[in-house]
Design a protein around this motif. Structure first.
Motif, PDB file in Angstrom:
ATOM      1  N   THR A 470       6.437  -8.328 -10.061  1.00 29.71           N
ATOM      2  CA  THR A 470       6.545  -6.984 -11.063  1.00 29.71           C
ATOM      3  C   THR A 470       5.304  -6.221 -10.839  1.00 29.71           C
ATOM      4  OG1 THR A 470       5.318  -8.228 -12.648  1.00 29.71           O
ATOM      5  CG2 THR A 470       7.631  -8.487 -12.838  1.00 29.71           C
ATOM      6  N   ASP A 471       4.193  -6.468 -10.314  1.00 29.24           N
ATOM      7  CA  ASP A 471       3.069  -5.503 -10.198  1.00 29.24           C
ATOM      8  C   ASP A 471       2.667  -5.770  -8.543  1.00 29.24           C
ATOM      9  OD1 ASP A 471       2.732  -4.615 -12.945  1.00 29.24           O
ATOM     10  OD2 ASP A 471       2.643  -6.663 -13.114  1.00 29.24           O
ATOM     11  N   LEU A 472       2.263  -4.376  -7.895  1.00 26.41           N
ATOM     12  CA  LEU A 472       1.540  -4.597  -6.731  1.00 26.41           C
ATOM     13  C   LEU A 472       0.595  -3.469  -6.502  1.00 26.41           C
ATOM     14  CD1 LEU A 472       4.917  -4.029  -4.255  1.00 26.41           C
ATOM     15  CD2 LEU A 472       3.927  -6.332  -5.183  1.00 26.41           C
ATOM     16  N   GLN A 473      -0.406  -4.085  -5.790  1.00 27.93           N
ATOM     17  CA  GLN A 473      -1.510  -2.977  -5.680  1.00 27.93           C
ATOM     18  C   GLN A 473      -2.011  -3.038  -3.920  1.00 27.93           C
ATOM     19  OE1 GLN A 473      -5.056  -4.107  -7.777  1.00 27.93           O
ATOM     20  NE2 GLN A 473      -4.729  -2.264  -9.105  1.00 27.93           N
ATOM     21  N   LEU A 474      -2.095  -2.240  -3.370  1.00 23.18           N
ATOM     22  CA  LEU A 474      -2.511  -1.966  -1.916  1.00 23.18           C
ATOM     23  C   LEU A 474      -4.151  -1.506  -1.999  1.00 23.18           C
ATOM     24  CD1 LEU A 474      -1.842  -2.058   1.099  1.00 23.18           C
ATOM     25  CD2 LEU A 474      -1.599   0.478   0.866  1.00 23.18           C
ATOM     26  N   ILE A 475      -4.764  -2.692  -1.557  1.00 19.09           N
ATOM     27  CA  ILE A 475      -6.386  -2.616  -1.689  1.00 19.09           C
ATOM     28  C   ILE A 475      -6.902  -2.713  -0.049  1.00 19.09           C
ATOM     29  CG2 ILE A 475      -6.236  -3.715  -3.910  1.00 19.09           C
ATOM     30  CD1 ILE A 475      -7.531  -6.196  -2.558  1.00 19.09           C
ATOM     31  N   GLY A 476      -8.410  -2.315   0.012  1.00 21.59           N
ATOM     32  CA  GLY A 476      -8.921  -2.405   1.281  1.00 21.59           C
ATOM     33  C   GLY A 476      -9.556  -3.809   1.154  1.00 21.59           C
ATOM     34  N   ALA A 477     -10.923  -3.796   1.803  1.00 22.60           N
ATOM     35  CA  ALA A 477     -11.763  -5.072   2.206  1.00 22.60           C
ATOM     36  C   ALA A 477     -12.260  -5.408   0.899  1.00 22.60           C
ATOM     37  CB  ALA A 477     -12.606  -4.791   3.314  1.00 22.60           C
ATOM     38  N   GLU A 478     -12.729  -4.390  -0.087  1.00 23.33           N
ATOM     39  CA  GLU A 478     -13.091  -4.797  -1.363  1.00 23.33           C
ATOM     40  C   GLU A 478     -12.148  -4.723  -2.385  1.00 23.33           C
ATOM     41  OE1 GLU A 478     -16.025  -6.230  -1.677  1.00 23.33           O
ATOM     42  OE2 GLU A 478     -16.473  -5.995   0.581  1.00 23.33           O
ATOM     43  N   GLU A 479     -12.317  -5.655  -3.608  1.00 24.74           N
ATOM     44  CA  GLU A 479     -11.058  -5.460  -4.535  1.00 24.74           C
ATOM     45  C   GLU A 479     -11.360  -4.295  -5.168  1.00 24.74           C
ATOM     46  OE1 GLU A 479      -8.930  -8.066  -5.192  1.00 24.74           O
ATOM     47  OE2 GLU A 479     -10.214  -9.342  -3.687  1.00 24.74           O
ATOM     48  N   THR A 480     -12.283  -3.466  -5.111  1.00 24.71           N
ATOM     49  CA  THR A 480     -12.481  -2.320  -5.860  1.00 24.71           C
ATOM     50  C   THR A 480     -11.663  -1.037  -5.324  1.00 24.71           C
ATOM     51  OG1 THR A 480     -14.813  -2.011  -4.917  1.00 24.71           O
ATOM     52  CG2 THR A 480     -14.518  -2.766  -7.338  1.00 24.71           C
ATOM     53  N   GLU A 481     -11.627  -1.341  -3.773  1.00 20.83           N
ATOM     54  CA  GLU A 481     -10.896  -0.412  -2.859  1.00 20.83           C
ATOM     55  C   GLU A 481      -9.340  -0.322  -3.287  1.00 20.83           C
ATOM     56  OE1 GLU A 481     -14.365  -0.948   0.482  1.00 20.83           O
ATOM     57  OE2 GLU A 481     -12.316  -1.630   0.804  1.00 20.83           O
ATOM     58  N   VAL A 482      -8.783   0.163  -4.131  1.00 21.06           N
ATOM     59  CA  VAL A 482      -7.508   0.358  -4.486  1.00 21.06           C
ATOM     60  C   VAL A 482      -6.759   1.542  -3.986  1.00 21.06           C
ATOM     61  CG1 VAL A 482      -5.914   0.272  -6.390  1.00 21.06           C
ATOM     62  CG2 VAL A 482      -7.990  -1.000  -6.738  1.00 21.06           C
ATOM     63  N   PHE A 483      -5.919   1.641  -3.098  1.00 16.91           N
ATOM     64  CA  PHE A 483      -5.337   2.829  -2.550  1.00 16.91           C
ATOM     65  C   PHE A 483      -3.831   3.189  -3.254  1.00 16.91           C
ATOM     66  CE2 PHE A 483      -7.219   0.519   1.490  1.00 16.91           C
ATOM     67  CZ  PHE A 483      -8.237   1.062   1.201  1.00 16.91           C
ATOM     68  N   ALA A 484      -3.022   2.301  -3.721  1.00 15.88           N
ATOM     69  CA  ALA A 484      -1.826   2.378  -4.497  1.00 15.88           C
ATOM     70  C   ALA A 484      -1.704   1.376  -5.499  1.00 15.88           C
ATOM     71  CB  ALA A 484      -0.927   2.432  -3.553  1.00 15.88           C
ATOM     72  N   THR A 485      -0.954   1.770  -6.733  1.00 10.35           N
ATOM     73  CA  THR A 485      -0.493   0.679  -7.515  1.00 10.35           C
ATOM     74  C   THR A 485       0.909   1.003  -7.975  1.00 10.35           C
ATOM     75  OG1 THR A 485      -2.788   0.536  -8.425  1.00 10.35           O
ATOM     76  CG2 THR A 485      -1.102  -0.372  -9.935  1.00 10.35           C
ATOM     77  N   TRP A 486       1.811  -0.034  -7.897  1.00 12.69           N
ATOM     78  CA  TRP A 486       3.025   0.102  -8.455  1.00 12.69           C
ATOM     79  C   TRP A 486       3.542  -1.000  -9.376  1.00 12.69           C
ATOM     80  CZ3 TRP A 486       2.054  -0.552  -2.815  1.00 12.69           C
ATOM     81  CH2 TRP A 486       1.892   0.961  -2.292  1.00 12.69           C
ATOM     82  N   SER A 487       4.492  -0.625 -10.349  1.00 13.28           N
ATOM     83  CA  SER A 487       5.124  -1.519 -11.095  1.00 13.28           C
ATOM     84  C   SER A 487       6.575  -1.698 -10.594  1.00 13.28           C
ATOM     85  CB  SER A 487       5.098  -1.006 -12.749  1.00 13.28           C
ATOM     86  OG  SER A 487       3.586  -1.329 -13.064  1.00 13.28           O
ATOM     87  N   ILE A 488       7.104  -2.825 -10.455  1.00 12.97           N
ATOM     88  CA  ILE A 488       8.328  -2.793  -9.803  1.00 12.97           C
ATOM     89  C   ILE A 488       9.320  -3.593 -10.568  1.00 12.97           C
ATOM     90  CG2 ILE A 488       7.618  -2.561  -7.454  1.00 12.97           C
ATOM     91  CD1 ILE A 488       7.799  -5.500  -6.839  1.00 12.97           C
ATOM     92  N   ASP A 489      10.701  -3.504 -10.373  1.00  9.40           N
ATOM     93  CA  ASP A 489      11.844  -4.155 -11.061  1.00  9.40           C
ATOM     94  C   ASP A 489      12.639  -4.351  -9.723  1.00  9.40           C
ATOM     95  OD1 ASP A 489      13.518  -5.733 -12.469  1.00  9.40           O
ATOM     96  OD2 ASP A 489      14.102  -4.031 -13.746  1.00  9.40           O
ATOM     97  N   ILE A 490      12.983  -5.463  -9.174  1.00  8.76           N
ATOM     98  CA  ILE A 490      13.872  -5.696  -8.165  1.00  8.76           C
ATOM     99  C   ILE A 490      15.317  -6.329  -8.672  1.00  8.76           C
ATOM    100  CG2 ILE A 490      14.310  -6.736  -5.812  1.00  8.76           C
ATOM    101  CD1 ILE A 490      10.953  -6.755  -5.459  1.00  8.76           C
ATOM    102  N   PRO A 491      16.250  -5.657  -8.400  1.00  7.22           N
ATOM    103  CA  PRO A 491      17.781  -6.325  -8.757  1.00  7.22           C
ATOM    104  C   PRO A 491      18.024  -7.689  -7.792  1.00  7.22           C
ATOM    105  CG  PRO A 491      17.711  -4.295  -7.691  1.00  7.22           C
ATOM    106  CD  PRO A 491      16.364  -4.491  -7.909  1.00  7.22           C
TER     107      PRO A 491
END
Length: 496
Positions: A470-491
């Motif tokens: 349900t939840d995705l985050q694209l991050i870098g080498a550090e947890e604080t380096e967040v490039f994108a956040t998505w809430s998803i619902d896959i049928p």
């Protein structure tokens, strides 16, 4: 129009019926009659459905009076199993109406003509298979006249369509059987199929012209003509094949690769699925000459085709609700309907690009720190992805997340060292990680990327996620380096 008579030759009649239903009667097996309704006031000596059907068949075979046959038909209808399919109920209703109207001298009326036509043009093979599923094989199918009702309907159909309805007898050496067009010659005339069954030749029933399609692993599969046959497995394409108690559905499978790929599919990947969800694996592939084909193999972008042979428990006369399933291993299957329109093509779920950011990492020079600016260009959730130099299809319960990012090498030189050059080939998996419902995962494939100082390169990365994420985050080498956040619902997809 149907007329009850009493001057038929019984030996010839029974021989013809036996030949006509080699497909249905001898395939009846040992059906269970525990669920069949028992006593009925109109049943006479018959105390269950199968007894009533036998009585009706014998009466028609021996030329019983219309009143007697009408009573037998009413008894069979009254003792019909509670879960009988609609087509069987309609068929027995037509028989009952026709015999009843004949007994009341109303057979020449409009109602009589309609009743005769409903009987004559009913689904004879389906009713034959239904009887076989209900009645014990040893007790009834050895008696040819058990299915006399169905054989009578087929003879009526032959009369209506202008074919000879006379059944040849065996008491003379000079008599000749009526000529019959073999079904396997490609005829679509249902009457020729019925007469072919009477003479013992294999019956071919054309079921569909095809045309439906689906894409599976960059290969578009479509179905061509489909037909049913009761020939032996190795004689289905033989125009002189004899009828057997086997039931086959043959479907032409056409494949076209949509990219320059090398792949192959054996018959094991194709299943026939009936409207109730029962699956039958293809026994083999044949070419259009009837020769066995090992597989559908593709080398580059090309077309191939073969006929898939499916062994079915009962004869098939209608493909409404039937499908072809394509399945390899535990991957998500694809389905091609054999009637109606193609299923909608799968469309990946698009994800909005994120804000991007920067990430740091080690450098070829210990005194330097690499710096990469990340821009999220595109992202989607799909069932196919290319990585590790091959095309991959998701397993059931999983999906691919594929992300395109532009990566800029922003490393600055320092301490008289070419730090930018030291970062040119240093982009690693740790710089692009995906957090799935709180769990961090690395990309399945991050190719060796050379990014010169001050330049930008497009990079594609793929991840495997559970289909219930349900939840995705694209991050870098550090947890604080967040490039994108998505809430998803896959049928869920068909087959999952």
């Amino acid at each position: 129009m149907f007329k009850m008579t009493s001057d038929r030759s019984r030996p010839g009649r029974m021989l013809a019926i036996a030949a006509a239903f080699a497909l249905g009667a001898t395939a009846c097996g040992s059906g269970d009659t525990n669920d069949v309704a028992a006593d009925a006031s109109s049943a006479g000596v018959a105390n269950n459905f199968c007894d009533a059907v036998a009585d009706l068949g014998v009466g028609l075979d021996e030329g019983a009076t219309p009143a007697s046959s009408a009573a037998d038909a009413a008894a069979a209808l009254e003792l019909m199993p509670k879960d009988a399919p609609d087509f069987a109920i309609a068929y027995f209703n037509a028989v009952s109406d026709s015999t009843r109207l004949a007994a009341s001298s109303a057979s020449d009326s409009a109602d009589g003509v309609e009743a005769d036509s409903a009987w004559a043009n009913g689904p004879h093979l389906q009713v034959s298979a239904f009887l076989g599923s209900q009645c014990p094989g040893q007790q009834y199918t050895a008696l040819a006249s058990f299915q006399g009702m169905v054989s009578m309907g087929m003879s009526m159909q032959s009369s209506e369509t202008g074919q000879a309805a006379t059944i040849p007898t065996t008491d003379t050496d000079t008599s000749e059987s009526p000529s019959t067009t073999l079904a396997n010659s490609g005829s679509t005339d249902e009457t020729s199929d019925d007469l072919a069954a009477q003479t013992g030749s294999a019956v071919r029933t054309d079921l569909s012209d095809g045309g439906q399609s689906v894409v599976y692993s960059m290969t578009e599969f479509s179905v061509g003509p489909a037909f049913a046959s009761n020939a032996d497995q190795y004689e289905i394409f033989d125009s002189a094949a004899e009828g057997t108690n086997q039931s086959w559905v043959v479907v032409e499978i056409n494949g076209e690769t949509l990219a320059n790929i090398t792949t192959s599919y054996t018959a094991d990947a194709f299943f026939l699925v009936d409207p109730n969800g029962q699956t039958m694996n293809a026994e083999q592939f044949n070419d259009r000459f009837g020769e066995s084909v090992y597989d559908l193999g593709f080398n580059g972008k090309e077309n191939k085709s073969a006929f898939a042979l499916f062994n079915t428990p009962n004869p098939v006369t209608d493909l409404t609700g039937w499908q072809i399933q394509i399945l390899i291993g535990d991957s998500i299957p694809a389905f091609i309907p054999l009637s109606g329109e193609s299923a909608p093509a799968y469309v990946p779920i698009g994800l909005e690009p994120g804000p991007g950011g920067s990430t740091t990492g080690p450098n070829l020079w210990e005194a330097c720190t690499s710096l990469y600016d990340i821009e999220v260009v595109e992202a989607n959730i799909g069932i196919e992805a290319t990585y590790n130099n091959r095309l991959n299809r998701s397993r059931i319960g999983e999906r691919f997340v594929t992300i395109e990012v532009d990566v800029t090498n922003s490393t600055e030189d320092a301490n008289n060292l070419p730090c930018g050059d030291g970062a040119a080939s240093g982009l690693e998996e740790q710089h692009l990680r995906l957090v799935v419902d709180g769990r961090t995962t690395s990309t399945e494939d991050l190719a060796f990327v050379v990014i010169e100082q001050g330049t930008t390169e497009a990079v594609w990365v793929s991840y495997i996620i559970p289909s219930d994420a349900t939840d995705l985050q694209l991050i870098g080498a550090e947890e604080t380096e967040v490039f994108a956040t998505w809430s998803i619902d896959i049928p869920a997809l068909p087959g999952e």
